[in-house]
Design a protein around this motif. Sequence first.
Motif, PDB file in Angstrom:
ATOM      1  N   LEU A  10       1.748  17.654 -25.038  1.00 45.66           N
ATOM      2  CA  LEU A  10       0.899  16.831 -25.837  1.00 45.66           C
ATOM      3  C   LEU A  10      -0.477  16.459 -24.940  1.00 45.66           C
ATOM      4  O   LEU A  10      -1.160  16.159 -25.281  1.00 45.66           O
ATOM      5  CB  LEU A  10       1.434  15.938 -26.673  1.00 45.66           C
ATOM      6  CG  LEU A  10       2.506  16.301 -27.646  1.00 45.66           C
ATOM      7  CD1 LEU A  10       3.099  15.058 -28.162  1.00 45.66           C
ATOM      8  CD2 LEU A  10       1.624  17.072 -28.962  1.00 45.66           C
ATOM      9  N   PRO A  13      -5.103  19.148 -24.644  1.00 38.11           N
ATOM     10  CA  PRO A  13      -6.143  18.847 -25.963  1.00 38.11           C
ATOM     11  C   PRO A  13      -6.149  19.987 -26.876  1.00 38.11           C
ATOM     12  O   PRO A  13      -5.944  20.049 -28.074  1.00 38.11           O
ATOM     13  CB  PRO A  13      -7.561  18.454 -25.268  1.00 38.11           C
ATOM     14  CG  PRO A  13      -7.366  18.968 -23.836  1.00 38.11           C
ATOM     15  CD  PRO A  13      -6.063  18.871 -23.281  1.00 38.11           C
ATOM     16  N   ARG A  16      -2.679  19.910 -28.675  1.00 33.75           N
ATOM     17  CA  ARG A  16      -2.768  18.899 -29.504  1.00 33.75           C
ATOM     18  C   ARG A  16      -3.622  19.579 -30.950  1.00 33.75           C
ATOM     19  O   ARG A  16      -3.130  19.422 -32.084  1.00 33.75           O
ATOM     20  CB  ARG A  16      -3.446  17.693 -29.229  1.00 33.75           C
ATOM     21  CG  ARG A  16      -2.438  17.069 -28.296  1.00 33.75           C
ATOM     22  CD  ARG A  16      -2.718  15.463 -28.404  1.00 33.75           C
ATOM     23  NE  ARG A  16      -4.162  15.060 -28.015  1.00 33.75           N
ATOM     24  CZ  ARG A  16      -4.734  15.153 -26.816  1.00 33.75           C
ATOM     25  NH1 ARG A  16      -3.799  15.456 -25.800  1.00 33.75           N
ATOM     26  NH2 ARG A  16      -5.853  14.962 -26.493  1.00 33.75           N
ATOM     27  N   PHE A  19      -1.358  21.893 -32.652  1.00 36.56           N
ATOM     28  CA  PHE A  19      -0.322  21.199 -33.280  1.00 36.56           C
ATOM     29  C   PHE A  19      -1.058  20.414 -34.605  1.00 36.56           C
ATOM     30  O   PHE A  19      -0.290  20.605 -35.753  1.00 36.56           O
ATOM     31  CB  PHE A  19       0.118  20.032 -32.503  1.00 36.56           C
ATOM     32  CG  PHE A  19       1.335  19.115 -33.008  1.00 36.56           C
ATOM     33  CD1 PHE A  19       2.654  19.677 -33.223  1.00 36.56           C
ATOM     34  CD2 PHE A  19       1.080  18.033 -33.671  1.00 36.56           C
ATOM     35  CE1 PHE A  19       3.569  19.052 -33.727  1.00 36.56           C
ATOM     36  CE2 PHE A  19       1.938  17.274 -34.150  1.00 36.56           C
ATOM     37  CZ  PHE A  19       3.415  17.667 -34.232  1.00 36.56           C
ATOM     38  N   GLU A  20      -1.986  20.013 -34.527  1.00 34.65           N
ATOM     39  CA  GLU A  20      -2.613  19.476 -35.695  1.00 34.65           C
ATOM     40  C   GLU A  20      -2.955  20.344 -36.723  1.00 34.65           C
ATOM     41  O   GLU A  20      -2.896  19.969 -37.774  1.00 34.65           O
ATOM     42  CB  GLU A  20      -4.045  18.623 -35.157  1.00 34.65           C
ATOM     43  CG  GLU A  20      -3.789  17.113 -35.052  1.00 34.65           C
ATOM     44  CD  GLU A  20      -5.223  16.594 -34.286  1.00 34.65           C
ATOM     45  OE1 GLU A  20      -6.256  16.720 -35.042  1.00 34.65           O
ATOM     46  OE2 GLU A  20      -4.856  16.023 -33.160  1.00 34.65           O
ATOM     47  N   LEU A  22      -1.319  22.902 -37.128  1.00 32.18           N
ATOM     48  CA  LEU A  22       0.007  23.475 -38.027  1.00 32.18           C
ATOM     49  C   LEU A  22       0.523  22.407 -38.867  1.00 32.18           C
ATOM     50  O   LEU A  22       1.139  22.515 -39.881  1.00 32.18           O
ATOM     51  CB  LEU A  22       0.890  23.569 -36.638  1.00 32.18           C
ATOM     52  CG  LEU A  22       0.822  24.964 -36.248  1.00 32.18           C
ATOM     53  CD1 LEU A  22       1.909  25.130 -35.031  1.00 32.18           C
ATOM     54  CD2 LEU A  22       1.008  26.326 -37.162  1.00 32.18           C
ATOM     55  N   ALA A  23       0.190  20.971 -38.542  1.00 33.89           N
ATOM     56  CA  ALA A  23       0.763  19.799 -39.228  1.00 33.89           C
ATOM     57  C   ALA A  23       0.042  19.986 -40.934  1.00 33.89           C
ATOM     58  O   ALA A  23       0.695  19.505 -41.783  1.00 33.89           O
ATOM     59  CB  ALA A  23       0.281  18.720 -38.616  1.00 33.89           C
ATOM     60  N   ALA A  24      -1.110  20.429 -40.903  1.00 35.87           N
ATOM     61  CA  ALA A  24      -1.688  20.681 -41.845  1.00 35.87           C
ATOM     62  C   ALA A  24      -1.080  22.055 -43.136  1.00 35.87           C
ATOM     63  O   ALA A  24      -1.518  22.025 -44.095  1.00 35.87           O
ATOM     64  CB  ALA A  24      -3.268  20.928 -41.911  1.00 35.87           C
ATOM     65  N   GLY A  25      -0.172  22.570 -42.206  1.00 38.67           N
ATOM     66  CA  GLY A  25       0.504  23.933 -43.145  1.00 38.67           C
ATOM     67  C   GLY A  25       1.043  24.892 -42.091  1.00 38.67           C
ATOM     68  O   GLY A  25      -0.208  25.366 -41.235  1.00 38.67           O
ATOM     69  N   VAL A  69       5.253  22.996 -37.673  1.00 42.80           N
ATOM     70  CA  VAL A  69       5.797  21.900 -37.164  1.00 42.80           C
ATOM     71  C   VAL A  69       7.347  21.426 -37.147  1.00 42.80           C
ATOM     72  O   VAL A  69       7.926  21.758 -38.191  1.00 42.80           O
ATOM     73  CB  VAL A  69       5.173  20.570 -37.585  1.00 42.80           C
ATOM     74  CG1 VAL A  69       5.798  19.078 -37.279  1.00 42.80           C
ATOM     75  CG2 VAL A  69       3.760  20.472 -37.367  1.00 42.80           C
TER      76      VAL A  69
END
Lengths: 104, 104
Positions: A10, A13, A16, A19-20, A22-25, A69
């Motif tokens: 993490l 940048p 991250r 990752f962000e 992927l967090a949305a889908g 995620v």
Amino acid sequence: MIENEIFKALADPTRRTIFEKLAAGGMNASALREGIDISQPAMSQHLAVLRSAGLVREERQGRFVNYEVDPEGLALIARWLAKYRAYWPARIEALKVLLKDMDQ
Amino acid sequence: MIENEIFKALADPTRRTIFEKLAAGGMNASALREGIDISQPAMSQHLAVLRSAGLVREERQGRFVNYEVDPEGLALIARWLAKYRAYWPARIEALKVLLKDMDQ
DNA sequence: GAATCACATAAGTCCATGCTTATTTGTTTC
DNA sequence: GAAACAAATAAGCATGGACTTATGTGATTC
């Protein structure tokens, strides 16, 4: 120690950002590259780091590899953070609100 | 972006050790070195990184400098983590236990 | 005010890491 | 099975970061 891998993963940048996203889908590596100025090998390497840290998991689908995620990594951070809960008593109320939110 | 500084600061195992030690109670830089095999300048540099990230704060006391955990940094991690709360529904119960614990 | 002590800063070294280009592996399609 | 495509791996390079020794700064003590 996987905790170390998580924080190292993490600390970058670009990772991250990935990752962000992927967090949305969940999506495959090619789709992930859209909007991020990054080469194909670089993306592959970042995903390997995130995966090794337990922050992301993969699933092959034909010639694509779908990434999503992995809650395990997040849980580990939460556990790390919980060790220091004594230091944010003022945030208890905020956490309660969060919990209520989680319950719908 | 201080978020970046925080994760970078925590990516180093020595700094996490220092932070953990401070979490058990504030102390000066010399006391911090006890039990950790680290030179005086290295400790000073690590503390500067932690401080710049908002994870630690300092207070001069005579010729000593007392360090302690700064809740601000932890709160920032908590806020970062909260963005992904959708990914650990199975942990809600654990969080509730945690909260009860916090209330004594 | 000189010596001592706690800590910070400077400068240099070495290794980790994030990137690149080139190539390989795995899968689909014709 | 050859071509095309998605992704991983290899190898090399350049930068960042954690360490070292040396020195500077601020405070206390005699």
